[in-house]
Motif scaffolding. Structure first.
Motif, PDB file in Angstrom:
ATOM      1  N   TYR A 262       0.839  -1.189   0.000  1.00 54.91           N
ATOM      2  CA  TYR A 262       0.000   0.000   0.000  1.00 54.91           C
ATOM      3  C   TYR A 262       0.884   1.252   0.000  1.00 54.91           C
ATOM      4  O   TYR A 262       0.744   2.172   0.814  1.00 54.91           O
ATOM      5  CB  TYR A 262      -0.884  -0.041   1.275  1.00 54.91           C
ATOM      6  N   PHE A 263       1.808   1.272  -0.965  1.00 52.54           N
ATOM      7  CA  PHE A 263       2.801   2.342  -1.081  1.00 52.54           C
ATOM      8  C   PHE A 263       2.429   3.265  -2.234  1.00 52.54           C
ATOM      9  O   PHE A 263       1.943   2.811  -3.254  1.00 52.54           O
ATOM     10  CB  PHE A 263       4.170   1.695  -1.347  1.00 52.54           C
ATOM     11  N   PHE A 264       2.655   4.566  -2.075  1.00 52.65           N
ATOM     12  CA  PHE A 264       2.430   5.427  -3.235  1.00 52.65           C
ATOM     13  C   PHE A 264       3.358   6.633  -3.238  1.00 52.65           C
ATOM     14  O   PHE A 264       3.805   7.122  -2.210  1.00 52.65           O
ATOM     15  CB  PHE A 264       0.975   5.891  -3.337  1.00 52.65           C
ATOM     16  N   ILE A 265       3.630   7.112  -4.475  1.00 52.79           N
ATOM     17  CA  ILE A 265       4.459   8.305  -4.684  1.00 52.79           C
ATOM     18  C   ILE A 265       3.620   9.287  -5.498  1.00 52.79           C
ATOM     19  O   ILE A 265       3.242   8.989  -6.626  1.00 52.79           O
ATOM     20  CB  ILE A 265       5.740   7.974  -5.487  1.00 52.79           C
ATOM     21  N   ASP A 266       3.332  10.439  -4.926  1.00 55.42           N
ATOM     22  CA  ASP A 266       2.508  11.423  -5.623  1.00 55.42           C
ATOM     23  C   ASP A 266       3.406  12.380  -6.403  1.00 55.42           C
ATOM     24  O   ASP A 266       4.503  12.695  -5.974  1.00 55.42           O
ATOM     25  CB  ASP A 266       1.666  12.177  -4.586  1.00 55.42           C
ATOM     26  N   HIS A 267       2.909  12.884  -7.529  1.00 54.71           N
ATOM     27  CA  HIS A 267       3.698  13.782  -8.393  1.00 54.71           C
ATOM     28  C   HIS A 267       5.105  13.234  -8.586  1.00 54.71           C
ATOM     29  O   HIS A 267       6.094  13.951  -8.427  1.00 54.71           O
ATOM     30  CB  HIS A 267       3.804  15.185  -7.786  1.00 54.71           C
ATOM     31  N   ALA A 268       5.199  11.972  -8.907  1.00 59.58           N
ATOM     32  CA  ALA A 268       6.495  11.291  -8.904  1.00 59.58           C
ATOM     33  C   ALA A 268       7.505  12.016  -9.783  1.00 59.58           C
ATOM     34  O   ALA A 268       7.344  12.088 -10.990  1.00 59.58           O
ATOM     35  CB  ALA A 268       6.309   9.864  -9.403  1.00 59.58           C
ATOM     36  N   THR A 269       8.508  12.546  -9.160  1.00 60.41           N
ATOM     37  CA  THR A 269       9.647  13.143  -9.863  1.00 60.41           C
ATOM     38  C   THR A 269      10.711  13.482  -8.835  1.00 60.41           C
ATOM     39  O   THR A 269      10.384  13.856  -7.700  1.00 60.41           O
ATOM     40  CB  THR A 269       9.205  14.382 -10.674  1.00 60.41           C
ATOM     41  N   GLY A 270      11.959  13.320  -9.198  1.00 53.38           N
ATOM     42  CA  GLY A 270      13.050  13.716  -8.312  1.00 53.38           C
ATOM     43  C   GLY A 270      13.116  12.948  -7.004  1.00 53.38           C
ATOM     44  O   GLY A 270      13.592  13.476  -6.001  1.00 53.38           O
ATOM     45  N   VAL A 271      12.641  11.693  -7.004  1.00 52.53           N
ATOM     46  CA  VAL A 271      12.646  10.891  -5.781  1.00 52.53           C
ATOM     47  C   VAL A 271      13.837   9.933  -5.814  1.00 52.53           C
ATOM     48  O   VAL A 271      14.130   9.348  -6.850  1.00 52.53           O
ATOM     49  CB  VAL A 271      11.331  10.093  -5.661  1.00 52.53           C
ATOM     50  N   VAL A 272      14.529   9.779  -4.688  1.00 54.40           N
ATOM     51  CA  VAL A 272      15.630   8.828  -4.586  1.00 54.40           C
ATOM     52  C   VAL A 272      15.422   7.964  -3.344  1.00 54.40           C
ATOM     53  O   VAL A 272      15.250   8.493  -2.246  1.00 54.40           O
ATOM     54  CB  VAL A 272      16.984   9.562  -4.479  1.00 54.40           C
ATOM     55  N   ILE A 273      15.431   6.666  -3.517  1.00 57.88           N
ATOM     56  CA  ILE A 273      15.316   5.725  -2.392  1.00 57.88           C
ATOM     57  C   ILE A 273      16.488   4.752  -2.490  1.00 57.88           C
ATOM     58  O   ILE A 273      16.609   4.018  -3.472  1.00 57.88           O
ATOM     59  CB  ILE A 273      13.966   4.973  -2.436  1.00 57.88           C
ATOM     60  N   GLY A 274      17.346   4.756  -1.475  1.00 57.75           N
ATOM     61  CA  GLY A 274      18.611   4.019  -1.556  1.00 57.75           C
ATOM     62  C   GLY A 274      18.499   2.521  -1.321  1.00 57.75           C
ATOM     63  O   GLY A 274      17.458   2.009  -0.883  1.00 57.75           O
ATOM     64  N   GLU A 275      19.614   1.851  -1.557  1.00 61.88           N
ATOM     65  CA  GLU A 275      19.659   0.389  -1.627  1.00 61.88           C
ATOM     66  C   GLU A 275      19.216  -0.318  -0.346  1.00 61.88           C
ATOM     67  O   GLU A 275      18.538  -1.330  -0.392  1.00 61.88           O
ATOM     68  CB  GLU A 275      21.095  -0.053  -1.961  1.00 61.88           C
ATOM     69  N   THR A 276      19.634   0.207   0.815  1.00 57.52           N
ATOM     70  CA  THR A 276      19.361  -0.523   2.063  1.00 57.52           C
ATOM     71  C   THR A 276      18.200   0.087   2.851  1.00 57.52           C
ATOM     72  O   THR A 276      18.026  -0.205   4.029  1.00 57.52           O
ATOM     73  CB  THR A 276      20.644  -0.580   2.931  1.00 57.52           C
ATOM     74  N   THR A 277      17.411   0.923   2.170  1.00 58.73           N
ATOM     75  CA  THR A 277      16.219   1.502   2.793  1.00 58.73           C
ATOM     76  C   THR A 277      15.213   0.404   3.135  1.00 58.73           C
ATOM     77  O   THR A 277      15.060  -0.554   2.384  1.00 58.73           O
ATOM     78  CB  THR A 277      15.564   2.487   1.803  1.00 58.73           C
ATOM     79  N   ILE A 278      14.520   0.572   4.286  1.00 61.02           N
ATOM     80  CA  ILE A 278      13.389  -0.308   4.610  1.00 61.02           C
ATOM     81  C   ILE A 278      12.173   0.576   4.840  1.00 61.02           C
ATOM     82  O   ILE A 278      12.226   1.518   5.642  1.00 61.02           O
ATOM     83  CB  ILE A 278      13.673  -1.150   5.867  1.00 61.02           C
ATOM     84  N   ILE A 279      11.091   0.306   4.128  1.00 56.25           N
ATOM     85  CA  ILE A 279       9.868   1.107   4.220  1.00 56.25           C
ATOM     86  C   ILE A 279       8.730   0.187   4.625  1.00 56.25           C
ATOM     87  O   ILE A 279       8.577  -0.899   4.053  1.00 56.25           O
ATOM     88  CB  ILE A 279       9.565   1.802   2.877  1.00 56.25           C
ATOM     89  N   GLY A 280       7.917   0.621   5.601  1.00 54.45           N
ATOM     90  CA  GLY A 280       6.806  -0.201   6.081  1.00 54.45           C
ATOM     91  C   GLY A 280       5.592  -0.158   5.165  1.00 54.45           C
ATOM     92  O   GLY A 280       5.672   0.247   4.008  1.00 54.45           O
ATOM     93  N   ASP A 281       4.435  -0.545   5.716  1.00 55.16           N
ATOM     94  CA  ASP A 281       3.197  -0.541   4.942  1.00 55.16           C
ATOM     95  C   ASP A 281       2.542   0.833   5.002  1.00 55.16           C
ATOM     96  O   ASP A 281       2.753   1.593   5.949  1.00 55.16           O
ATOM     97  CB  ASP A 281       2.204  -1.557   5.522  1.00 55.16           C
TER      98      ASP A 281
END
Lengths: 266, 266, 266, 266, 266, 266
Positions: free
Chosen positions: E177-196
């Protein structure tokens, strides 16, 4: 492998430097562009069939675009042949003649439809018949031939030849209401003259008696004259510049004719 | 230049408005789509050769995709001819017939391989021989012709004609185990009937005696009947709707035949 | 509809499983790649005409690229035929022979130009004449045939056949200074031998007397021998492995010849 | 492998049948066609730059062709959304508005050239600047948005977004003489109102304060109002539907603004 | 000119021979094929939208075709990296996982639709939103990353990056249940952990504190952990492997965070 | 509909005649050709990766082909700008400089690999990293900018910009061993000077303080100077022509800097 390639490239490079026929770089006319011109002229002349012409704008746009592409190609061809012609004047004359060529081709369609019991409608002739396609390309190429354009008429008729097996030299003179049934394996030579209302079948040759004389014959009338209302059945061969097939004659299948035949009273 | 183009466009536009044959905009069947259908049917019928069929999914997908493209084209063709046919029913019948057509074509391959000492393997016949290609397209087009589809059978056979120089009318009836060697310059007319186990060569015409009668002949039997086991050598011409070549007859090269030949006792 | 498709797919799948000719998946040579090889060889051999060769780098690059593509295709063809040949050795021999093939083809161009009064310049022969194109493809394919390559020579000559209507078997042996005028509807069989300085016209067959003997004839000399300086006019048919046309003979149009003709004293 | 594929396909097929969002087959608008419409509108509006417009015919042809393609796409989009709109009326209004849109865009070009010392000529702005491209696509898409067309405005602005990194919602209202320098990473929300003579830089967001309220906010004014003559430097973020940036204000780089700023007396 | 080119080519050739990074010829994975795999997976996962899936056959055919293309690419990538993996086993695991990935992505669509008042229907999210596209590509690439495939996950996410401006490393772990609004210029690195149930906006970086340590950091946890129910507004930057954003926290626009934030009681 | 189209076309035609910015037909440089030049230069500079360079022939052929395409484009660009430059001399200088550019780029690759713990091998940097791609295109475009070529450097860097979100003006001066991590949303202005061994992250702007001064600022130094060994973290903004960031300084994420920072003693 690398060494062999290096040696061979060197030999090919030596051939390229020493053989005059391949040594200089030529700017040739562009076959793909010439084929695109043929395609667009087909749409201009038979506007209801190929989806490109829907109103005066699309018609005008296609005419104007054909005109500028043709101009470039004529320039290239003239430069290659080393002659000095005015490509723009020729284009003008060619484009001005299109409405007449269109009318002539519509008569050819009628001849094709009326004469072929297997044709279900005139549009089948326009859309499907290789015989009409070969005649269409010939009539276009003949206009350019008449206007003195080198190479391009030949490229056009050879394209039709490869698509249909019908080889009409752009220099031939062909009257109205002409048709070729089961178009395949047909040859019509450069100095042939054909009257109105003539129908020919597959495998017919209207050719020269002999060309072992080669280049000395350049310009001579080497191919037959065919009268009005003549029918020539499949596989017939008619040869020679002095051979005249009179009006309304029917030439039988596989006939081999090197002498004139008088006109038949109807 | 602009003025000349404007004048010419106006004349072409006047022709377009006044000539009934080109004045209305038609939705024609799409040749490129019809050629794609031919290509995919070739892959369906000879699945080991053209890389598209690797399992039941790819086979089912291609059959189903051919079916829907064909349905659209039949609809367009029927609308153009102004007839009322059920494109979906025709497609169903056509697709249901494919396994039978496949079996018939495998017999043709066998005939081609067994009869040609230059063929190194049956797959050379399937992959390289224009004779087989022309027969394949004819057998497909004939099914559609039998089901009453207008235009499309003609477009298919003319495509094969332009690729091979072999012009088999989709209306012809041709038996099993048929082959054309050195396929080029062959014409087989609409009402021709050919038996089983027949072999013909390049340049053969099986045609009408005369079509100067034109449209009055529509529907009449105008082309010969060829028996079982007949061989027709290169360049032979056989004409006329009442001409019957009996079983096991061999017709010589360049023969010109307008009368029946009785069957030969083996 | 879905049910019918499901049933038909099942039947086609059963055919596919049970018919040996189509049941296994073959890696066929790639026709598109083979055509690209033909195109590039045309640019290599006639470098002034097709824009791809401008210096030693482009020449070397094209030769090396043709070499590696050809190598792959020969591998595929050999695997398909189940024979064990060294594709790299064959490629090497083929590429090494190119400068010689080039010289031979330039003589053919000369023959075409000198012998055709309708040709305006030698470059028209190179750029436009289907006769020269057919001979070019034959000479390339013949080299591969001589080196024992399966399938590919046939794919090459059938491609030329479909473009020109000229069907020269890659196995035929043809001398120098050869030309085909109005190239269309020509057939030259596998075991034909043709001398130097021969000219033939449209519709000529140099074929087998009969192939009803079928596969038993494989490898036998089934096609005629044509001497030096022979001219064969349009529509002539010459048949039989023992038929010899002597030096300097002229064969008339539509002639049907199954017996030898002695040489003519010039 | 085959078994695993069969099992997985079955599960995917079950998902397809049971998940309402993916279970029915939709006719979506065609992105490739919509991109072709954008391309052609660019040529219509900036006729001296993209080679397609050379005279009145080509202009008329392109306008008429855009009009009919757009009509189809609007029909598809309306059907998908389940609304009843008259695609032809909308197209008419859209096309009638083009000359005005063109004039507005020429002012944007002027703003871009005058304001950027790195621009060597106005044509560099038209031909190379992603900022102008994003504004051009926005102005086109905004017209369609105003006319009530679903989906297509979004597809257009997302295309510009992917090409430039500038995401202007088609619903935003933007005045004359607008420019975006170093266009990248810019977001302008749906209910934003921007006055005349505004210039913004890379990385600027004009967005909503929070959309965790989600669908309940549909239709509400969620984005700021920007006055005339405002400059917004790189990286600034301005949020909230009640936030008003007064005339002639300069917003500094990386500023984070959620409250109104009064107009600045010049 | 020729001499200069010759000299330069020689220098470039010397560089090529001496620089280890460019001297050997590598077989790289094929980007165009990898993009075609992404396209086809999009059609498989969202079958109602891209026209390729109409029945079980087309679904099965596409799955099987993706599987074999992917297998080849994994082989090439493994060879390049010099590791020994079983491409077929990996493909099997990947394809078996597709129905689960599909279900996860449908939840992401729901998150996108419910959370964005500008979205008119869920299908607008699937068909138009770059945010969903970036998440779709990430989820696919992440599966391959987990299975130990080199290069290909990176090629996939960089493709999405170039299309959307969103750069999610395939190694990141992202909940449902993940979302990115106005997707642009976003960076998420290799060892990131994101919940629900996390939502982020344009310009957000979830990155490393510093990578001047370079290669020594390989494998270390360098990127933050984000809890469930977190919202991160535009332009926020969260850095460091020990930084933990607790459940239900809202991170403001342009925030710059390098230390943990405790969970917020709802 | 026809009437509305006619009226609109007339208005658009009037705009076209009266607005100087769009009224004349320009021959613009060809973007597709310029992109092909970028692609081929990538293959020339990183020969082991893109399959086009396999030996000296292919290298020489590509160099010579790039050279002649570039020459044409420079001619077109110079004519458009109305300046008189010698395209051939410029091409010569550009091509002669390629081996040096190649060496510089290999150092950039090293910087990218050494500095990024997520990079598995240097070839991942060459083949997958948008940061390297943007630097590669910048270095090429900068050479042309230095040689005085108009338009083309801009078209090149805007292409890289649309592919990567990194906008480096071709006029910027950048030292050796440069890298951009997570390349996206980066802007580097025309008069920026960057030293050796600099690393920057996503979202960094190195720009002008204000360009409201517009065209009066043309040619002035408007952008910062960055020393050797500087690191600039994500989202930082550094503005102004007199701003100098001293050697070895680290600029924090989201920093907003308009004044100089002295060098840091290591």
């Amino acid at each position: 492998m690398q060494d062999m390639i290096r040696n061979t490239v060197q030999k090919l490079e030596e051939n390229r430097q020493s053989e005059p026929m391949i040594s200089s770089q030529r700017i040739m006319p562009d076959k793909a562009v010439i084929i695109s011109i043929i395609d667009d002229l087909q749409a201009i002349i038979f506007p209801g069939y190929f989806g490109k012409i829907t109103d005066e704008y699309s018609l005008g746009h296609l005419v104007s675009s054909v005109c500028s592409r043709l101009c470039c190609q004529i320039d290239a061809a003239a430069k290659l042949r080393g002659i000095d012609i005015n490509a723009e004047d020729i284009c003008r004359a060619f484009v001005e003649g299109l409405p007449e060529v269109q009318k002539t081709l519509l008569l050819d369609v009628e001849a094709g439809y009326v004469g072929d019991p297997a044709a279900a409608a005139p549009e089948e002739v326009i859309f499907c018949y290789p015989g009409l396609y070969a005649i269409f390309v010939y009539r276009i190429a003949h206009e350019l031939y008449r206007l003195g354009v080198p190479y391009i008429p030949r490229i056009m008729t050879e394209y039709a030849h490869s698509q249909t097996g019908v080889d009409i030299h752009a220099g031939a003179t062909i009257g109205k209401y002409f048709f070729i049934d089961h178009a395949t394996g047909v040859v019509i030579g450069e100095t042939t003259i054909i009257g109105d209302n003539v129908k020919i079948y597959q495998g017919v040759t209207i050719g020269a008696l002999s060309t072992r004389g080669g280049r000395k014959l350049e310009g001579a009338k080497r191919h037959p004259t065919i009268g009005n209302g003549v029918t020539i059945y499949a596989g017939a061969t008619i040869l020679g510049g002095e051979t005249v097939i009179g009006d309304n004659v029917t030439v039988g299948g596989n006939a081999f004719i090197t002498q004139s035949i008088p006109a038949k009273v109807k």
